[in-house]
Write a protein that holds these residues in place. Structure first.
Motif, PDB file in Angstrom:
ATOM      1  N   LEU A 287     -62.383 -20.818  33.062  1.00  0.00           N
ATOM      2  CA  LEU A 287     -62.607 -19.371  32.999  1.00  0.00           C
ATOM      3  C   LEU A 287     -62.581 -18.759  34.401  1.00  0.00           C
ATOM      4  O   LEU A 287     -62.032 -17.670  34.600  1.00  0.00           O
ATOM      5  N   GLY A 288     -63.124 -19.457  35.391  1.00  0.00           N
ATOM      6  CA  GLY A 288     -63.011 -18.989  36.770  1.00  0.00           C
ATOM      7  C   GLY A 288     -61.573 -18.959  37.226  1.00  0.00           C
ATOM      8  O   GLY A 288     -61.140 -18.030  37.922  1.00  0.00           O
ATOM      9  N   ASP A 289     -60.795 -19.970  36.811  1.00  0.00           N
ATOM     10  CA  ASP A 289     -59.374 -20.007  37.166  1.00  0.00           C
ATOM     11  C   ASP A 289     -58.626 -18.839  36.535  1.00  0.00           C
ATOM     12  O   ASP A 289     -57.733 -18.249  37.158  1.00  0.00           O
ATOM     13  N   LEU A 290     -59.007 -18.506  35.288  1.00  0.00           N
ATOM     14  CA  LEU A 290     -58.357 -17.369  34.623  1.00  0.00           C
ATOM     15  C   LEU A 290     -58.678 -16.069  35.355  1.00  0.00           C
ATOM     16  O   LEU A 290     -57.795 -15.220  35.555  1.00  0.00           O
ATOM     17  N   LEU A 291     -59.920 -15.917  35.777  1.00  0.00           N
ATOM     18  CA  LEU A 291     -60.307 -14.689  36.475  1.00  0.00           C
ATOM     19  C   LEU A 291     -59.574 -14.554  37.801  1.00  0.00           C
ATOM     20  O   LEU A 291     -59.047 -13.478  38.117  1.00  0.00           O
ATOM     21  N   VAL A 292     -59.495 -15.633  38.589  1.00  0.00           N
ATOM     22  CA  VAL A 292     -58.832 -15.516  39.894  1.00  0.00           C
ATOM     23  C   VAL A 292     -57.342 -15.268  39.710  1.00  0.00           C
ATOM     24  O   VAL A 292     -56.727 -14.510  40.485  1.00  0.00           O
ATOM     25  N   VAL A 311     -68.763 -16.417  37.576  1.00  0.00           N
ATOM     26  CA  VAL A 311     -68.683 -16.560  36.125  1.00  0.00           C
ATOM     27  C   VAL A 311     -69.911 -17.350  35.688  1.00  0.00           C
ATOM     28  O   VAL A 311     -70.049 -18.527  36.000  1.00  0.00           O
ATOM     29  N   LEU A 312     -70.823 -16.704  34.982  1.00  0.00           N
ATOM     30  CA  LEU A 312     -72.125 -17.306  34.715  1.00  0.00           C
ATOM     31  C   LEU A 312     -72.092 -18.343  33.607  1.00  0.00           C
ATOM     32  O   LEU A 312     -72.955 -19.223  33.558  1.00  0.00           O
ATOM     33  N   GLU A 374     -68.333 -23.874  43.784  1.00  0.00           N
ATOM     34  CA  GLU A 374     -67.067 -24.217  44.431  1.00  0.00           C
ATOM     35  C   GLU A 374     -66.026 -23.133  44.144  1.00  0.00           C
ATOM     36  O   GLU A 374     -66.095 -22.449  43.127  1.00  0.00           O
ATOM     37  N   PRO A 375     -65.033 -22.979  45.016  1.00  0.00           N
ATOM     38  CA  PRO A 375     -64.068 -21.893  44.826  1.00  0.00           C
ATOM     39  C   PRO A 375     -63.091 -22.160  43.682  1.00  0.00           C
ATOM     40  O   PRO A 375     -62.650 -23.287  43.478  1.00  0.00           O
ATOM     41  N   SER A 376     -62.807 -21.111  42.929  1.00  0.00           N
ATOM     42  CA  SER A 376     -61.669 -21.112  42.003  1.00  0.00           C
ATOM     43  C   SER A 376     -60.478 -20.556  42.772  1.00  0.00           C
ATOM     44  O   SER A 376     -60.580 -19.503  43.419  1.00  0.00           O
ATOM     45  N   ARG A 431     -65.540  -7.862  35.736  1.00  0.00           N
ATOM     46  CA  ARG A 431     -65.439  -8.017  34.285  1.00  0.00           C
ATOM     47  C   ARG A 431     -64.327  -7.161  33.695  1.00  0.00           C
ATOM     48  O   ARG A 431     -63.789  -7.502  32.642  1.00  0.00           O
ATOM     49  N   ASP A 432     -63.969  -6.069  34.353  1.00  0.00           N
ATOM     50  CA  ASP A 432     -62.828  -5.278  33.897  1.00  0.00           C
ATOM     51  C   ASP A 432     -61.533  -6.072  34.053  1.00  0.00           C
ATOM     52  O   ASP A 432     -60.669  -6.058  33.170  1.00  0.00           O
ATOM     53  N   VAL A 433     -61.411  -6.760  35.178  1.00  0.00           N
ATOM     54  CA  VAL A 433     -60.232  -7.596  35.406  1.00  0.00           C
ATOM     55  C   VAL A 433     -60.209  -8.743  34.407  1.00  0.00           C
ATOM     56  O   VAL A 433     -59.157  -9.070  33.832  1.00  0.00           O
ATOM     57  N   LEU A 434     -61.352  -9.359  34.157  1.00  0.00           N
ATOM     58  CA  LEU A 434     -61.421 -10.463  33.201  1.00  0.00           C
ATOM     59  C   LEU A 434     -61.048  -9.989  31.806  1.00  0.00           C
ATOM     60  O   LEU A 434     -60.306 -10.674  31.080  1.00  0.00           O
TER      61      LEU A 434
END
Length: 448
Positions: A287-292, A311-312, A374-376, A431-434
């Motif tokens: 999900l972090g990868d999808l957001l970035v 991403v919580l 850790e970074p996405s 969250r708008d971008v997500l």
């Protein structure tokens, strides 16, 4: 002119933590008299709370209206996390003054919802008030506002209030900004502060100016007592009231219950169906990868780096609702594009992977999570001791457009990023971008 006592109650940085609000209301109702003054010092509203989000902050103003403050000022959460039209309309139904001297419309005109100064009269004494907020110079213009130095605004306000016996500043500058204000303008009697969440049990005297601040989240109410005589302010005292044992206001509890239920219902809107996305702050985080990835597309960047901790939690298979996205990504954080040379990008990647960074517990800067994680990454791979960017080895002399989160560019976390060329994307939040990224990649649920 006889001696008189002026009693002031103040609080700051509620951040829509409404669990404490009924206690705060109860305390102030118990202590209210015709002569006491009540002030909110900004960041009452925070889009982290669903009810603030769906009402565009109007719930917060309704709560303030019931409290009947003497005056308020705004914080950075109202000023730079609200879209321009939200803030411009926020106080439409307010009957209390909003004191703010250093924010203007894009054309330089003063917003019709603010007053620069206010003068009250009590027992023959004139009490002058003005308000200033933190000058986020790179962010306010992105939202259609102009921002002025709070010190220049204060100088102008003090000239207007020179005839007053008492001068009180409503400040959302933070404690260190308040100290500078006091050093520069000793004619101010009291600065009621906010922003840095300092707990000042008895206030701090700087250059003869009393600085008072009451923590955050409604845990405390501050009380300032001024003794006034013929020469003006004779004495100043400050103290805090801790509210954990205070009873709740029943009416306020009932209102918040109703508003909270309404917010949950309004956000219970399914936007897509997915097979689910897991999230892990210290391992693979789809999900972090999808957001970035979505941020790189949104910002037309080359690559992306974000802390996975924004991403919580993950998304279970099935319907995705707006409520879920608000819970998963509650931060009032905006996308940002940094223009970095290869050497600075390499440093950014190194620092973002350091354990001291990934395990850091962050409070403030818009972050509403636990640790950075850790970074996405998107379009960046690190293998065999080498870094590859867009399929090629990192070129230290090349320039890259890097999508990231605004909080990393403000200075405290990675100071060298603050000086790099950048563009903030506002008013959109993460969250708008997500949401838009999920909708673009999955079937949208349509009514009927």
């Amino acid at each position: 002119m006889a001696m008189t006592t002026l009693t002031i109650f103040h609080y700051n940085d509620l951040h829509s933590k409404f669990d404490q609000w009924p206690k705060l209301v109860s305390f102030l109702e118990e202590h209210r008299t015709d002569d006491t003054l009540y002030f909110d010092l900004g960041d009452h509203a925070d889009r982290t709370h669903p009810a603030t989000e769906v009402t565009r902050g109007k719930l917060n103003v309704r709560l303030l209206e019931r409290l009947r403050p003497t005056a308020v000022t705004i914080g950075n959460n109202e000023g730079i996390t609200f879209p321009h039209d939200w803030l411009a309309e926020l106080y439409d139904e307010a009957t209390f003054p909003i004191l703010l001297g250093n924010v203007y419309e894009a054309d330089g005109s003063r917003p019709n919802w603010v007053d620069e100064t206010l003068v009250l009269e009590q027992d023959g004494f004139h009490i002058g008030l003005f308000g200033v907020t933190a000058p986020y110079e790179e962010l306010y213009p992105e939202l259609g506002w102009q921002i002025e130095s709070p010190y220049e605004a204060a100088e102008r306000a003090l000239k207007q209030l020179a005839h007053c016996d008492v001068i009180i500043a409503l400040s959302h500058l933070g404690f260190f900004g308040d100290e500078r204000l006091a050093e520069r303008f000793p004619e101010i009697d009291v600065i009621l502060g906010a922003h840095t969440h300092h707990v000042l049990d008895e206030g701090v005297m700087t250059n003869g100016v009393l600085i008072a601040q009451a923590g955050k989240y409604g845990k405390y109410v501050g009380e300032v007592t001024l003794t006034l005589g013929e020469s003006g302010v004779v004495s100043k005292e400050a103290r805090l009231h801790e509210l954990s044992q205070q009873s709740d206001s029943p009416d306020t509890l009932a209102l918040l219950h109703t508003e909270g239920a309404d917010a949950e219902r309004l956000l219970d809107v399914t936007i897509a169906e997915t097979d689910g996305y897991t999230s892990d702050w210290f391992g693979p985080s789809p999900l972090g990868d999808l957001l970035v990835e979505g941020m790189v597309e949104w910002c037309a960047a080359d690559v992306g780096i974000i802390p996975s901790g924004v991403v919580l939690e993950g998304l279970a298979p099935g319907g995705v609702t707006l409520n879920m996205l608000h819970r998963i990504c509650p931060h009032p954080i905006n996308p940002c594009v940094l223009t970095l040379d290869g050497e600075t990008l390499a440093r950014f990647l190194h620092d973002a992977n350091e354990e001291t960074f990934t395990t850091m517990h962050v409070r403030g800067l818009g972050f509403r999570g636990t640790v950075l994680g850790e970074p996405s990454l998107y379009q960046i791979e690190q293998r065999d001791g080498q870094t590859y960017v867009m399929g090629e080895r990192l070129d230290l002399n090349r320039t890259y457009r890097v999508a990231t989160v605004d909080m990393l560019t403000f200075g405290p976390l990675l100071p060298y990023l603050a000086d790099q060329p950048k563009r903030y994307f506002m008013p959109e939040l993460l969250r708008d971008v997500l949401r838009e990224t999920i909708v673009a990649r999955h079937e949208v649920i349509r009514k009927g």
